[in-house]
Design an enzyme around this catalytic site. Structure first.
Site, PDB file in Angstrom:
ATOM      1  CG  ASP A 149      -0.338  -4.061   2.589  1.00 52.01           C
ATOM      2  OD1 ASP A 149      -0.092  -3.442   1.540  1.00 52.01           O
ATOM      3  OD2 ASP A 149      -0.396  -3.521   3.705  1.00 52.01           O
ATOM      4  CB  SER A 170       3.122   1.309   6.574  1.00 55.58           C
ATOM      5  OG  SER A 170       1.907   1.425   7.241  1.00 55.58           O
ATOM      6  CG  HIS A 209      -0.384   0.242   2.517  1.00 55.14           C
ATOM      7  ND1 HIS A 209      -0.177  -0.758   3.439  1.00 55.14           N
ATOM      8  CD2 HIS A 209       0.044   1.372   3.126  1.00 55.14           C
ATOM      9  CE1 HIS A 209       0.348  -0.256   4.539  1.00 55.14           C
ATOM     10  NE2 HIS A 209       0.493   1.045   4.374  1.00 55.14           N
TER      11      HIS A 209
END
Length: 358
Positions: free
Chosen positions: A138, A213, A96
């Site tokens: 992801d 992230s 992402h």
């Protein structure tokens, strides 16, 4: 006689009780008084872990193209983190970060047009290219043209225990090489994101913020046990971050380098989960209603039909698409898989050969 007093301290809307003793009183755990405990060992652990791991964590700046009703060909930037997996520049991060798009009535955000990587204690910007991405897990792999990098040391996420030390290292809000500490709150936690995808994750109370992230969740030995991926936020929510277990990333990482994608077996249907209430209302049985079948897919070639209700896969009862996919994913491309379906009130057995997902 020494006096033991208790006073209530108000912090915001939270009441906290603290215990006070007179200076001459001996503290011990028997009478409920406070005993001073040295935290030097915990501190030393945090320092050594941070020193070991930070050189293996990178900051990632992403540039996107943005078109809105107000302007065309605009740009926007975002930041994330990544983990150096090899000394020659392969970096594992979240999909992402580098491969997401979004749009609404007012704007459209395209995929990343430029990736820049920043190494620990190095202000040089290194342009990166995307090697492969996988939306389902992801995960993504990017690469910079540089050698001599310090690759991370991997731990065993299957052996992670609730309560053990954990540290998150990444690039929160653009603040590169930040560390936050805590413990493992839970393992094998099932979490569904805003897009409806379900992940099995490690939960930690080490602070994970925007930009973390793709960074590392590490243990007390400085070994990577997870890839930080998301957190829960909102009123009354605090300290709920999640990481992808590192063991589940290794095969994905290898495939993304070799094929630029993940090769998965494929049935070729879309389905609707039928619980008892929905099944009774539609005069069907509990299972998975076959809503559509992809052209030239394994399902079509095997004779599966729209309106069939899948009730078993490889001899196991299934009631949801997630259960069906879990069984499918134990197979390899080219394997046979047996389904039992209810078709117009009769049970039919169907054997299909799993093809590669397009």
């Amino acid at each position: 006689m020494a006096f033991l007093g208790v006073r209530e301290k108000i912090i915001g809307n939270t009441s906290v009780q603290t215990t006070a003793t007179t200076p001459n009183e001996k503290n011990n755990s028997v009478n409920g008084s406070l005993t001073q405990i040295s935290l030097s060992s915990y501190s030393d652990t945090g320092v050594s872990v941070a020193e070991k791991v930070r050189p293996s964590i990178v900051g990632i700046t992403v540039e996107y193209s943005v078109n809105s009703i107000f302007s065309k060909n605009g740009t926007s930037t975002a930041s994330g983190s990544g983990i150096i997996m090899s000394e020659d520049g392969y970096i594992l991060t979240n999909n992402h970060i580098v491969n997401s798009t979004s749009n609404n009535s007012y704007y459209e955000v395209a995929k990343a047009s430029k990736l820049t990587v920043y190494l620990y204690n190095d202000e040089t910007p290194y342009e990166a290219k995307i090697i492969g991405t996988d939306e389902q897990t992801d995960l993504a792999v990017i690469k910079i043209e540089k050698t001599g990098l310090k690759a991370c040391e991997l731990g065993d996420s299957n052996s992670v225990k609730v309560g053990e030390f954990s540290m998150a290292i990444g690039n929160p809000l653009g603040m590169q090489s930040s560390v936050t500490g805590g413990m493992i709150s839970a393992v094998n936690r099932e979490v569904t994101d805003s897009d409806g995808k379900t992940f099995i994750l490690i939960q930690t109370d080490a602070a994970i913020n925007a930009g973390n992230s793709g960074g590392a969740l590490v243990n007390a030995e400085g070994k990577v046990i997870g890839i930080n991926t998301l957190k829960l936020s909102g009123t009354g929510i605090e300290g709920m971050g999640f990481a992808i277990p590192i063991n589940s990333t290794l095969n994905i990482y290898e495939q993304l380098i070799q094929y630029n994608k993940v090769k998965r077996p494929y049935i070729g249907i879309s389905g609707i989960d039928l619980d008892e209430k929905t099944a009774d209302y539609n005069k069907l049985v509990v299972g998975i209603y076959v809503k559509s079948i992809d052209d030239f897919s394994s399902a079509e070639k095997a004779g599966l039909k729209v309106g069939d209700v899948i009730i078993e896969a490889d001899g196991k009862k299934v009631t949801t698409m997630n259960e069906l996919n879990e069984i499918k994913n134990t197979h390899k491309i080219g394997d046979e898989m047996t389904l039992k379906v209810n078709r117009n009130g009769k049970e039919v057995s169907i054997t299909l050969t799993l093809a590669e997902q397009p």
